[in-house]
Motif scaffolding. Sequence first.
Motif, PDB file in Angstrom:
ATOM      1  N   HIS A 189       3.637  34.877 -26.985  1.00  0.00           N
ATOM      2  CA  HIS A 189       4.452  35.983 -27.486  1.00  0.00           C
ATOM      3  C   HIS A 189       4.980  35.676 -28.888  1.00  0.00           C
ATOM      4  N   ASP A 190       5.482  34.457 -29.070  1.00  0.00           N
ATOM      5  CA  ASP A 190       6.045  34.082 -30.366  1.00  0.00           C
ATOM      6  C   ASP A 190       4.967  34.069 -31.453  1.00  0.00           C
ATOM      7  N   GLU A 191       3.811  33.493 -31.134  1.00  0.00           N
ATOM      8  CA  GLU A 191       2.757  33.394 -32.140  1.00  0.00           C
ATOM      9  C   GLU A 191       2.176  34.766 -32.469  1.00  0.00           C
ATOM     10  N   ALA A 222       5.531  48.596 -34.781  1.00  0.00           N
ATOM     11  CA  ALA A 222       6.221  48.968 -33.545  1.00  0.00           C
ATOM     12  C   ALA A 222       6.401  47.748 -32.638  1.00  0.00           C
ATOM     13  N   MET A 223       5.387  46.862 -32.613  1.00  0.00           N
ATOM     14  CA  MET A 223       5.499  45.638 -31.820  1.00  0.00           C
ATOM     15  C   MET A 223       6.610  44.721 -32.342  1.00  0.00           C
ATOM     16  N   LEU A 224       6.994  44.922 -33.608  1.00  0.00           N
ATOM     17  CA  LEU A 224       8.055  44.117 -34.212  1.00  0.00           C
ATOM     18  C   LEU A 224       9.402  44.821 -34.170  1.00  0.00           C
ATOM     19  N   GLY A 225       9.425  46.014 -33.573  1.00  0.00           N
ATOM     20  CA  GLY A 225      10.684  46.748 -33.451  1.00  0.00           C
ATOM     21  C   GLY A 225      10.951  47.731 -34.567  1.00  0.00           C
ATOM     22  N   ARG A 271      15.762  35.791 -31.622  1.00  0.00           N
ATOM     23  CA  ARG A 271      14.382  35.285 -31.630  1.00  0.00           C
ATOM     24  C   ARG A 271      13.535  36.032 -32.650  1.00  0.00           C
ATOM     25  N   MET A 272      13.590  37.363 -32.617  1.00  0.00           N
ATOM     26  CA  MET A 272      12.770  38.158 -33.520  1.00  0.00           C
ATOM     27  C   MET A 272      13.237  38.001 -34.966  1.00  0.00           C
ATOM     28  N   VAL A 327      12.015  36.388 -40.448  1.00  0.00           N
ATOM     29  CA  VAL A 327      12.368  35.643 -41.659  1.00  0.00           C
ATOM     30  C   VAL A 327      11.274  34.647 -42.004  1.00  0.00           C
ATOM     31  N   ARG A 328      10.771  33.935 -40.999  1.00  0.00           N
ATOM     32  CA  ARG A 328       9.692  32.978 -41.240  1.00  0.00           C
ATOM     33  C   ARG A 328       8.454  33.694 -41.767  1.00  0.00           C
ATOM     34  N   ALA A 329       8.137  34.848 -41.194  1.00  0.00           N
ATOM     35  CA  ALA A 329       6.960  35.605 -41.630  1.00  0.00           C
ATOM     36  C   ALA A 329       7.129  36.100 -43.058  1.00  0.00           C
ATOM     37  N   ALA A 330       8.343  36.497 -43.430  1.00  0.00           N
ATOM     38  CA  ALA A 330       8.580  36.939 -44.807  1.00  0.00           C
ATOM     39  C   ALA A 330       8.375  35.788 -45.780  1.00  0.00           C
ATOM     40  N   GLN A 331       8.864  34.620 -45.426  1.00  0.00           N
ATOM     41  CA  GLN A 331       8.711  33.466 -46.308  1.00  0.00           C
ATOM     42  C   GLN A 331       7.253  33.043 -46.422  1.00  0.00           C
ATOM     43  N   ASP A 332       6.549  33.016 -45.296  1.00  0.00           N
ATOM     44  CA  ASP A 332       5.148  32.601 -45.323  1.00  0.00           C
ATOM     45  C   ASP A 332       4.243  33.681 -45.909  1.00  0.00           C
ATOM     46  N   GLY A 333       4.558  34.944 -45.620  1.00  0.00           N
ATOM     47  CA  GLY A 333       3.767  36.028 -46.191  1.00  0.00           C
ATOM     48  C   GLY A 333       3.876  36.043 -47.706  1.00  0.00           C
TER      49      GLY A 333
END
Length: 480
Positions: free
Chosen positions: A42-44, A260-263, A275-276, A281-287
Amino acid sequence: MDTYTKIAFALLLAGGLTTSHAASAYPFKAGFPTPQAAQRAHDEQDYQRAVQAYRFFYPTVSLEATFDGMRAAGAVDNKSALILAGGPRHVFFTGNSDTPYMGSTLNLKEGPMVVEMPAGAYLGVLNDHNFNWINDIGIPGPDAGKGGKHLILPPDYKQTPPEGYIVSRSKTWYVLVGARALPPNGDIVAGREAQRNIRIYPLSQAGNPPAYGFVDRTSDKVDVTPLKWENNLQYWEKLKKVVDEETSIDEFRPMYGMLAMLGIEQGKPFQPDERMKKILVRAAQDGRAQMLIAGYGSDRPDRFVWKDRKWEYATLRWENGDFELPTGIDLEARDRWYSQAVGMSPKMVLRTEGAGSLYWLGLRDKSGAYLDGGKTYKLSVPQPVPQKLFWSVTVYDAETRSMIQTSQDKAALRSLVELKDVPTSAPTELYFGPKAPAGKEGQWIKTNPGKGWFAYFRLYGPTGPAFDGSWKPADFELVK
């Protein structure tokens, strides 16, 4: 790109892991995933979706920042525009000081709008809220610089448009009108004032157009970038704002599904749990990092302009303004462009003689090392430079992707301004570093020790030698 291509693209991005990977990374017991395996999956999955959604919607959020910045500077949707002659005080992805800018936000929820271009040397574009190209205005557009009335229709417009207009339809409610005025004989003030001759008004008031205002922020600090949002939760909050206020685009349906899966869903509250929030935040930094690597660290051979030089193309695709391939979209080219630039038009990136402009990106010196603000470099530019209008070299801060800010308060060397009197019988030597070489102060841009920088070499009205390899600038050479 059609809906089915978008779906295939989305499915590719969201695709699962191989069986062998799943067996080792996600333990199963009696044929069922353990609680730890399920949670990890789920997290990945949320993280992977978030990174891809970040990159896909970055142009959208970037243009929202442009709208936000223009409003903060005093420009009002449908009523007034921001004008400025660009300088280091303006935080603006690879903006330049070659040509004064005009930017206006159209809100088509209030009805169709008219952009009336005067005859003259204007370069302009209409982009929708996703930075997708709608049409060109001025010299590169259907009015060809002779003047004309552009009518921009909203997504839901069903009437027959009136005659006498160049008609364009937007897929979004909000539209960016961006225009530049070529400065006559290098007169930046005259070019800036020429922007005031553009008229913008509602179609409903075409018989008696209201006055349109212009807010000049040439001397003021302005920020029209998403820098303050791009590596934190605000990125997603701004994207949710756009999703709520904009019309849905059919081709984006698979990507809306990922959101939608991200809210993030139109008309529903965005309330990520802890959790989300951490995942987003991690996805924004890595993206963000992945997009900048596409810009600064690409390994594609087609990025080089010449085999014996380090100069790269600012955009990896030039055939159209949508980064389209015959069967899809060049995602790295799209990431590369929007990580360091704004606006898009097919005419903007053409690699053909007679095109409006040509941009080359300089990131590295002759040895292949990134340009270092603590070192001094020389750039030798052979004469004559193959252009019909003018040329320039502009220096940008690697972190802000905006004109470098130093005590010199200068970021460009321009053939019509700083370099107008240099001899053209021999190569022109330009310098970049923390201190000007003796006697070269007029041909030098100051850089900041401890910070990286890059440059755009621009040709306006490029001619044949710029394309056939018979003319090329030297690489940046370290001065020891």
